[in-house]
Write an enzyme that holds these catalytic residues in place. Structure first.
Site, short mmCIF file in Angstrom:
data_model
loop_
_atom_site.label_atom_id
_atom_site.label_comp_id
_atom_site.label_asym_id
_atom_site.label_seq_id
_atom_site.Cartn_x
_atom_site.Cartn_y
_atom_site.Cartn_z
N LYS A 13 0.77 -1.31 0.14
CA LYS A 13 0.05 0.01 0.03
C LYS A 13 0.88 1.22 -0.06
CE LYS A 13 -0.98 -0.60 4.93
NZ LYS A 13 0.16 -0.52 5.26
N ARG A 88 -5.50 2.68 12.07
CA ARG A 88 -5.17 1.25 12.23
C ARG A 88 -5.89 0.67 13.31
NH1 ARG A 88 0.40 1.37 10.10
NH2 ARG A 88 1.17 -0.63 10.08
N ARG A 127 11.94 -8.24 2.50
CA ARG A 127 12.06 -7.00 2.60
C ARG A 127 13.12 -6.80 3.64
NH1 ARG A 127 6.99 -2.89 3.57
NH2 ARG A 127 7.05 -3.74 5.63
N ARG A 133 14.96 -3.43 7.77
CA ARG A 133 14.04 -2.93 8.74
C ARG A 133 14.00 -3.82 9.79
NH1 ARG A 133 8.32 -0.65 6.66
NH2 ARG A 133 7.75 -1.45 8.55
N ARG A 144 2.94 -8.43 13.90
CA ARG A 144 2.53 -7.64 13.08
C ARG A 144 1.09 -7.93 12.54
NH1 ARG A 144 6.79 -5.33 9.57
NH2 ARG A 144 5.40 -3.42 9.14
P1 AMP Z 1 4.08 0.66 8.72
O1 AMP Z 1 5.39 1.36 8.06
O2 AMP Z 1 2.69 1.52 8.23
O3 AMP Z 1 3.94 -0.70 8.41
O4 AMP Z 1 4.24 1.04 10.31
C1 AMP Z 1 5.36 0.56 11.11
C2 AMP Z 1 5.18 0.62 12.55
O5 AMP Z 1 4.73 1.94 12.93
C3 AMP Z 1 4.09 -0.23 12.77
O6 AMP Z 1 4.10 -1.70 12.92
C4 AMP Z 1 3.19 0.39 14.12
O7 AMP Z 1 4.29 -0.04 15.27
C5 AMP Z 1 3.57 1.90 14.04
N1 AMP Z 1 2.59 2.59 13.33
C6 AMP Z 1 2.35 3.24 12.23
N2 AMP Z 1 1.23 3.63 11.99
C7 AMP Z 1 0.59 3.46 13.04
C8 AMP Z 1 -0.98 3.75 13.68
N3 AMP Z 1 -1.67 4.35 12.64
N4 AMP Z 1 -0.99 3.39 14.90
C9 AMP Z 1 -0.30 2.54 15.65
N5 AMP Z 1 0.90 2.34 15.17
C10 AMP Z 1 1.33 2.67 13.99
#
Ligand code: AMP
Length: 187
Positions: A13, A88, A127, A133, A144
Protein backbone atom coordinates in the site's frame (compact mmCIF):
# COMPACT_ATOMS: atom_id res chain seq x y z
CA UNK A 1 -9.68 12.27 -3.48
CA UNK A 2 -9.87 11.64 0.26
CA UNK A 3 -8.74 8.07 0.53
CA UNK A 4 -7.53 5.62 3.12
CA UNK A 5 -5.35 2.75 2.00
CA UNK A 6 -5.69 -0.28 4.22
CA UNK A 7 -3.90 -3.60 4.08
CA UNK A 8 -1.65 -5.94 6.00
CA UNK A 9 2.02 -5.02 6.44
CA UNK A 10 3.80 -5.79 3.16
CA UNK A 11 0.65 -5.44 1.05
CA UNK A 12 2.36 -2.79 -1.07
CA UNK A 13 0.00 0.00 0.00
CA UNK A 14 2.91 2.37 0.64
CA UNK A 15 4.25 1.87 -2.88
CA UNK A 16 0.81 2.41 -4.37
CA UNK A 17 0.16 5.47 -2.20
CA UNK A 18 3.39 7.11 -3.43
CA UNK A 19 2.53 6.43 -7.09
CA UNK A 20 -1.04 7.68 -6.75
CA UNK A 21 -0.05 10.77 -4.78
CA UNK A 22 2.57 11.74 -7.37
CA UNK A 23 0.23 11.18 -10.31
CA UNK A 24 -2.70 13.11 -8.85
CA UNK A 25 -1.03 15.77 -6.73
CA UNK A 26 -2.57 14.59 -3.49
CA UNK A 27 -0.92 14.70 -0.07
CA UNK A 28 0.41 11.33 1.09
CA UNK A 29 0.60 10.73 4.82
CA UNK A 30 2.33 7.54 5.97
CA UNK A 31 2.24 7.33 9.76
CA UNK A 32 4.96 4.62 9.65
CA UNK A 33 7.26 7.03 7.75
CA UNK A 34 6.51 9.88 10.18
CA UNK A 35 7.32 7.60 13.14
CA UNK A 36 10.55 6.28 11.58
CA UNK A 37 11.56 9.88 10.95
CA UNK A 38 10.85 10.80 14.60
CA UNK A 39 12.99 7.85 15.71
CA UNK A 40 15.82 8.99 13.43
CA UNK A 41 15.58 12.49 15.00
CA UNK A 42 15.51 10.92 18.48
CA UNK A 43 12.55 13.14 19.37
CA UNK A 44 10.33 12.51 22.41
CA UNK A 45 7.73 10.86 20.17
CA UNK A 46 10.45 8.76 18.52
CA UNK A 47 11.72 7.62 21.91
CA UNK A 48 8.18 6.69 23.02
CA UNK A 49 7.30 4.89 19.78
CA UNK A 50 10.48 2.88 19.20
CA UNK A 51 9.91 -0.07 21.53
CA UNK A 52 6.34 -0.62 20.31
CA UNK A 53 7.45 -0.61 16.69
CA UNK A 54 10.35 -2.97 17.29
CA UNK A 55 8.00 -5.48 18.93
CA UNK A 56 5.51 -5.24 16.08
CA UNK A 57 2.89 -3.65 18.33
CA UNK A 58 0.90 -0.54 17.55
CA UNK A 59 1.99 2.77 19.01
CA UNK A 60 -0.72 3.84 21.52
CA UNK A 61 -3.70 5.72 20.06
CA UNK A 62 -3.05 8.83 22.20
CA UNK A 63 0.40 9.33 20.65
CA UNK A 64 -0.82 8.65 17.13
CA UNK A 65 -3.79 10.98 17.42
CA UNK A 66 -1.62 13.79 18.73
CA UNK A 67 0.71 13.25 15.78
CA UNK A 68 -2.21 13.21 13.32
CA UNK A 69 -3.45 16.56 14.62
CA UNK A 70 -0.11 17.98 13.45
CA UNK A 71 0.23 16.05 10.19
CA UNK A 72 -3.26 15.59 8.75
CA UNK A 73 -3.18 17.29 5.34
CA UNK A 74 -5.29 20.43 5.25
CA UNK A 75 -7.84 21.28 2.59
CA UNK A 76 -5.37 23.51 0.79
CA UNK A 77 -2.82 20.68 0.32
CA UNK A 78 -3.21 19.58 -3.32
CA UNK A 79 -6.23 17.68 -4.61
CA UNK A 80 -6.95 15.77 -1.42
CA UNK A 81 -5.11 13.15 0.60
CA UNK A 82 -4.12 9.55 0.85
CA UNK A 83 -3.72 8.11 4.32
CA UNK A 84 -1.38 5.13 4.43
CA UNK A 85 -1.09 3.18 7.69
CA UNK A 86 -3.71 5.27 9.49
CA UNK A 87 -6.25 4.64 10.92
CA UNK A 88 -5.17 1.29 12.30
CA UNK A 89 -7.63 0.89 15.19
CA UNK A 90 -11.37 1.45 15.49
CA UNK A 91 -10.67 4.28 17.94
CA UNK A 92 -8.37 6.02 15.43
CA UNK A 93 -11.04 5.61 12.72
CA UNK A 94 -13.69 7.22 14.93
CA UNK A 95 -11.35 10.06 15.85
CA UNK A 96 -10.51 10.64 12.18
CA UNK A 97 -14.19 10.72 11.19
CA UNK A 98 -14.79 13.29 13.91
CA UNK A 99 -11.77 15.41 12.97
CA UNK A 100 -12.80 15.54 9.31
CA UNK A 101 -16.43 16.20 10.16
CA UNK A 102 -15.42 19.25 12.21
CA UNK A 103 -13.76 20.58 9.03
CA UNK A 104 -16.78 19.75 6.84
CA UNK A 105 -14.78 16.96 5.21
CA UNK A 106 -15.16 13.16 4.97
CA UNK A 107 -13.38 10.07 3.67
CA UNK A 108 -14.69 9.18 0.22
CA UNK A 109 -13.12 5.75 -0.14
CA UNK A 110 -11.26 3.17 1.93
CA UNK A 111 -9.32 0.75 -0.24
CA UNK A 112 -8.21 -2.58 1.16
CA UNK A 113 -5.16 -3.97 -0.64
CA UNK A 114 -5.83 -7.63 -0.02
CA UNK A 115 -2.95 -10.14 0.29
CA UNK A 116 -2.92 -13.62 1.88
CA UNK A 117 -0.87 -14.37 5.02
CA UNK A 118 1.50 -16.76 3.20
CA UNK A 119 2.33 -14.17 0.57
CA UNK A 120 2.83 -11.49 3.28
CA UNK A 121 5.32 -13.63 5.16
CA UNK A 122 7.31 -14.27 1.98
CA UNK A 123 7.36 -10.59 1.09
CA UNK A 124 8.31 -9.31 4.54
CA UNK A 125 11.13 -11.76 4.98
CA UNK A 126 12.46 -10.59 1.58
CA UNK A 127 12.10 -6.93 2.61
CA UNK A 128 13.97 -7.58 5.87
CA UNK A 129 16.98 -8.73 3.87
CA UNK A 130 16.76 -5.97 1.27
CA UNK A 131 16.07 -2.95 3.51
CA UNK A 132 17.23 -4.12 6.92
CA UNK A 133 14.00 -2.96 8.60
CA UNK A 134 14.26 -4.13 12.19
CA UNK A 135 10.52 -4.92 12.33
CA UNK A 136 10.68 -7.42 9.46
CA UNK A 137 12.11 -10.41 11.38
CA UNK A 138 9.94 -13.52 11.57
CA UNK A 139 8.71 -13.16 15.21
CA UNK A 140 7.91 -9.52 14.67
CA UNK A 141 6.21 -10.28 11.34
CA UNK A 142 3.97 -12.79 13.12
CA UNK A 143 3.11 -10.18 15.77
CA UNK A 144 2.39 -7.49 13.16
CA UNK A 145 0.03 -9.89 11.37
CA UNK A 146 -1.74 -10.69 14.67
CA UNK A 147 -2.08 -7.00 15.42
CA UNK A 148 -3.41 -6.42 11.91
CA UNK A 149 -6.06 -9.14 12.29
CA UNK A 150 -7.13 -8.07 15.77
CA UNK A 151 -6.97 -4.29 15.53
CA UNK A 152 -6.96 -3.22 11.90
CA UNK A 153 -9.46 -5.62 10.32
CA UNK A 154 -12.15 -3.87 12.47
CA UNK A 155 -11.15 -0.63 10.70
CA UNK A 156 -12.00 -2.23 7.34
CA UNK A 157 -15.35 -3.27 8.86
CA UNK A 158 -15.88 0.29 10.12
CA UNK A 159 -15.65 1.65 6.55
CA UNK A 160 -17.60 -1.28 5.11
CA UNK A 161 -20.51 -0.32 7.39
CA UNK A 162 -20.32 3.19 5.93
CA UNK A 163 -20.42 1.76 2.39
CA UNK A 164 -16.94 3.14 1.67
CA UNK A 165 -14.83 -0.03 1.45
CA UNK A 166 -13.43 -1.36 -1.83
CA UNK A 167 -11.06 -4.32 -2.06
CA UNK A 168 -8.35 -4.69 -4.66
CA UNK A 169 -6.31 -7.83 -5.28
CA UNK A 170 -2.86 -7.02 -3.89
CA UNK A 171 -1.28 -10.23 -5.18
CA UNK A 172 -0.99 -8.86 -8.70
CA UNK A 173 2.03 -7.02 -10.09
CA UNK A 174 2.63 -3.47 -8.85
CA UNK A 175 1.41 -2.10 -12.20
CA UNK A 176 -1.77 -4.19 -12.20
CA UNK A 177 -2.67 -3.15 -8.63
CA UNK A 178 -2.02 0.44 -9.65
CA UNK A 179 -4.31 0.10 -12.70
CA UNK A 180 -7.10 -1.22 -10.47
CA UNK A 181 -6.68 1.81 -8.19
CA UNK A 182 -6.72 4.20 -11.14
CA UNK A 183 -9.96 2.59 -12.35
CA UNK A 184 -11.56 3.35 -8.97
CA UNK A 185 -10.84 7.03 -9.49
CA UNK A 186 -13.00 7.11 -12.60
CA UNK A 187 -15.60 4.61 -11.35
P1 AMP B 1 4.12 0.82 8.69
O1 AMP B 1 5.30 1.43 8.05
O2 AMP B 1 2.82 1.48 8.28
O3 AMP B 1 4.05 -0.68 8.53
O4 AMP B 1 4.24 1.10 10.27
C1 AMP B 1 5.33 0.59 11.01
C2 AMP B 1 4.99 0.55 12.50
O5 AMP B 1 4.68 1.88 12.95
C3 AMP B 1 3.76 -0.28 12.87
O6 AMP B 1 4.07 -1.65 13.02
C4 AMP B 1 3.36 0.38 14.19
O7 AMP B 1 4.19 -0.02 15.25
C5 AMP B 1 3.64 1.86 13.93
N1 AMP B 1 2.47 2.56 13.37
C6 AMP B 1 2.34 3.11 12.12
N2 AMP B 1 1.14 3.66 11.94
C7 AMP B 1 0.46 3.47 13.11
C8 AMP B 1 -0.85 3.78 13.57
N3 AMP B 1 -1.73 4.42 12.78
N4 AMP B 1 -1.19 3.41 14.82
C9 AMP B 1 -0.33 2.77 15.63
N5 AMP B 1 0.91 2.43 15.26
C10 AMP B 1 1.32 2.77 14.02
Amino acid sequence: MQWILLGPPGSGKGTQAKKLAAAHNVAHLSTGDVLRNEIAKDSDLGKDAKAYMERGDLVPDELILKMIHEHLPSESDGNGFLLDGFPRTEKQAQALDEMLKNDGRAIDRAVLVDVSDDEIKKRLEGRAKAEGRTDDTSDVIEQRLNVYRQQTVPVANHYERQGLLTKVNGEQSIDDVYNDLEKLLTA
